[in-house]
Design a protein around this motif. Structure first.
Motif, PDB file in Angstrom:
ATOM      1  N   MET A   1       0.819  -1.209   0.122  1.00 65.97           N
ATOM      2  CA  MET A   1      -0.016   0.056   0.111  1.00 65.97           C
ATOM      3  C   MET A   1       0.680   1.249   0.041  1.00 65.97           C
ATOM      4  O   MET A   1       0.588   2.296  -0.569  1.00 65.97           O
ATOM      5  N   VAL A   2       1.965   1.389   0.642  1.00 65.74           N
ATOM      6  CA  VAL A   2       2.952   2.551   0.647  1.00 65.74           C
ATOM      7  C   VAL A   2       3.280   2.501  -0.938  1.00 65.74           C
ATOM      8  O   VAL A   2       3.421   3.719  -1.357  1.00 65.74           O
ATOM      9  N   VAL A   3       3.605   1.667  -1.413  1.00 66.45           N
ATOM     10  CA  VAL A   3       4.262   1.522  -2.950  1.00 66.45           C
ATOM     11  C   VAL A   3       3.243   2.282  -3.692  1.00 66.45           C
ATOM     12  O   VAL A   3       3.403   3.172  -4.467  1.00 66.45           O
ATOM     13  N   ALA A   4       1.889   1.718  -3.605  1.00 65.71           N
ATOM     14  CA  ALA A   4       0.865   2.116  -4.477  1.00 65.71           C
ATOM     15  C   ALA A   4       0.566   3.546  -4.161  1.00 65.71           C
ATOM     16  O   ALA A   4      -0.064   4.353  -5.184  1.00 65.71           O
ATOM     17  N   THR A   5       0.533   4.054  -2.921  1.00 67.23           N
ATOM     18  CA  THR A   5       0.282   5.528  -2.610  1.00 67.23           C
ATOM     19  C   THR A   5       1.282   6.498  -3.200  1.00 67.23           C
ATOM     20  O   THR A   5       1.056   7.394  -3.613  1.00 67.23           O
ATOM     21  N   LEU A   6       2.616   6.024  -3.155  1.00 64.53           N
ATOM     22  CA  LEU A   6       3.709   6.821  -3.923  1.00 64.53           C
ATOM     23  C   LEU A   6       3.323   7.065  -5.235  1.00 64.53           C
ATOM     24  O   LEU A   6       3.639   8.015  -5.899  1.00 64.53           O
ATOM     25  N   ILE A   7       3.069   5.743  -6.055  1.00 70.37           N
ATOM     26  CA  ILE A   7       2.812   5.743  -7.300  1.00 70.37           C
ATOM     27  C   ILE A   7       1.527   6.884  -7.489  1.00 70.37           C
ATOM     28  O   ILE A   7       1.638   7.515  -8.498  1.00 70.37           O
ATOM     29  N   ALA A   8       0.465   6.536  -6.737  1.00 69.58           N
ATOM     30  CA  ALA A   8      -0.528   7.473  -7.055  1.00 69.58           C
ATOM     31  C   ALA A   8      -0.254   9.053  -7.083  1.00 69.58           C
ATOM     32  O   ALA A   8      -0.812   9.704  -7.705  1.00 69.58           O
ATOM     33  N   THR A   9       0.520   9.211  -6.120  1.00 72.68           N
ATOM     34  CA  THR A   9       0.926  10.599  -5.630  1.00 72.68           C
ATOM     35  C   THR A   9       1.882  11.266  -6.856  1.00 72.68           C
ATOM     36  O   THR A   9       1.444  12.255  -7.514  1.00 72.68           O
ATOM     37  N   VAL A  10       2.643  10.396  -7.623  1.00 68.41           N
ATOM     38  CA  VAL A  10       3.458  10.739  -8.649  1.00 68.41           C
ATOM     39  C   VAL A  10       2.708  10.998  -9.989  1.00 68.41           C
ATOM     40  O   VAL A  10       2.673  11.972 -10.572  1.00 68.41           O
ATOM     41  N   VAL A  11       1.627   9.824 -10.393  1.00 68.13           N
ATOM     42  CA  VAL A  11       1.089   9.888 -11.487  1.00 68.13           C
ATOM     43  C   VAL A  11       0.096  11.144 -11.370  1.00 68.13           C
ATOM     44  O   VAL A  11      -0.348  11.751 -12.337  1.00 68.13           O
ATOM     45  N   PHE A  12      -0.583  11.310 -10.093  1.00 67.25           N
ATOM     46  CA  PHE A  12      -1.497  12.546 -10.045  1.00 67.25           C
ATOM     47  C   PHE A  12      -1.037  13.992 -10.319  1.00 67.25           C
ATOM     48  O   PHE A  12      -1.374  14.769 -10.975  1.00 67.25           O
ATOM     49  N   ALA A  13       0.243  14.133  -9.920  1.00 64.41           N
ATOM     50  CA  ALA A  13       1.087  15.263 -10.263  1.00 64.41           C
ATOM     51  C   ALA A  13       1.375  15.410 -11.575  1.00 64.41           C
ATOM     52  O   ALA A  13       1.446  16.573 -12.202  1.00 64.41           O
ATOM     53  N   ALA A  14       1.682  14.160 -12.247  1.00 60.33           N
ATOM     54  CA  ALA A  14       2.210  14.155 -13.560  1.00 60.33           C
ATOM     55  C   ALA A  14       1.039  14.797 -14.460  1.00 60.33           C
ATOM     56  O   ALA A  14       1.019  15.027 -15.491  1.00 60.33           O
TER      57      ALA A  14
END
Length: 342
Positions: free
Chosen positions: A179-192
């Motif tokens: 879940m930590v990894v998925a949250t980091l990915i969601a943060t990055v792609v949301f900003a992109a």
């Protein structure tokens, strides 16, 4: 070679002495059933099916041994020996002074080496439930009791108490990490999504590369990564508050974990695709060496990650079919074939 040797045995040994030959100095049938050598058993039982009823010193036939040692392919020989119901009528349910049934053998916890054939304590528990419910569906002895006045289900619960605790700890730790990894990915792609490559046209407000094919690839990859990572977060989040009861390991918990793993993997792949599309977008050509090298590196990276996860997925996804076979379609023959294939 086994077939040729068996032909020699049949020629040299009288039919009434075949059982003695098989049992001494050691019981070849039971040894083969113990290690899961189903091909050897097929050769012997093809000519002498009655050998299946041969019992050892403890009163077990090859199917008792197969159930005790989790040898699914041996147990599935039931369906190769003619009429199924007639077979069950002849199958001895109990043996020796302990009054243990075939189903209670399936309820006992197997050796550590048999458990370790499956990756992860949660999937080990899932496999144990699948095996118990499969045998239960075939022999139908849910209420049979041994000398200790325990039903087969009570024996199963008692024997697997520690495995349930290990499975709960394993699945929740894995859910937290993923879940930590998925949250980091969601943060990055949301900003992109709001900092698109090439910025925007000041006059129109649209992205500069709006009509470029690589921009379309970037947007689609980023959107899929966002959806997949969000789904992964929800799947893993659903696991954490679960009480992880015994029956939860049969379908619900493995289902959540598998969907979470799959969507997390998709989110990583599509995030890298968006990254590669941005490089092709900036270079403006499909044959530029730098984006091509980056694309090859990403492909190798994902191939390596897929191979690493292959064992876990191979254990997980086929067993989710049990929900369809066992609970929805209610087809024992399909369940038997599934047990044999896994």
């Amino acid at each position: 070679m086994v077939e040729l040797m068996w032909e020699v045995v049949v020629d040299k040994v009288k039919k009434e002495n075949v059982v003695d030959f098989i049992k001494h100095p050691s019981s070849m049938l039971h040894d083969a059933a113990r290690v899961g050598n189903v091909d050897f058993l097929r050769v012997l039982l093809r000519l002498f099916p009655d050998l299946a009823w041969n019992i050892d010193d403890k009163g077990k036939n090859i199917f008792h041994v197969a159930v005790e040692n989790r040898r699914e392919s041996v147990f599935c020989l039931i369906y190769e020996m003619g009429d199924f119901l007639d077979f069950l009528d002849c199958l001895p349910y109990y043996f020796d002074e302990e009054n243990v049934s075939l189903l209670q053998l399936a309820a006992k916890k197997p050796a550590k080496s048999d458990l370790n054939r499956i990756s992860g304590a949660a999937f080990q528990m899932h496999n144990e439930l699948l095996w118990f419910k499969g045998v239960e569906k075939i022999v139908g002895l849910t209420l049979s009791r041994n000398i200790g006045k325990q039903t087969a289900r009570e024996v199963f619960t008692q024997e697997h108490e520690e495995l349930v605790k290990e499975g709960e700890k394993w699945i929740k730790e894995r859910a937290r990490s993923c879940m930590v990894v998925a949250t980091l990915i969601a943060t990055v792609v949301f900003a992109a999504a709001f900092t698109v490559p090439g910025s925007v046209n000041n006059n129109t407000g649209f992205p500069m590369f709006l009509h470029d094919k690589w921009f379309t690839a970037f947007v689609l990859s980023d959107a899929i990564a966002m959806i997949a990572s969000s789904t992964s977060i929800l799947m893993f989040l659903s696991i954490l508050p679960s009480c992880c009861a015994e029956d939860d390991f049969f379908f619900w918990l493995p289902y959540l974990l598998d969907i979470g793993h799959a969507t997390l993997f998709v989110s990583v792949v599509t995030m890298l695709l968006a990254f590669g599309a941005a490089f092709f977008l900036y270079y403006g050509t499909d044959t530029a060496p730098v984006p091509l090298a980056i694309a090859c590196a990403m492909a190798l990276n994902q191939l390596h990650a897929s191979i690493i996860q292959l064992n876990l997925w191979a254990d997980a996804f086929p067993k989710l079919r049990t929900y369809w076979f066992f609970l929805v379609k209610n087809r024992t023959s399909d369940l038997i074939r599934l047990l044999s294939s896994t």
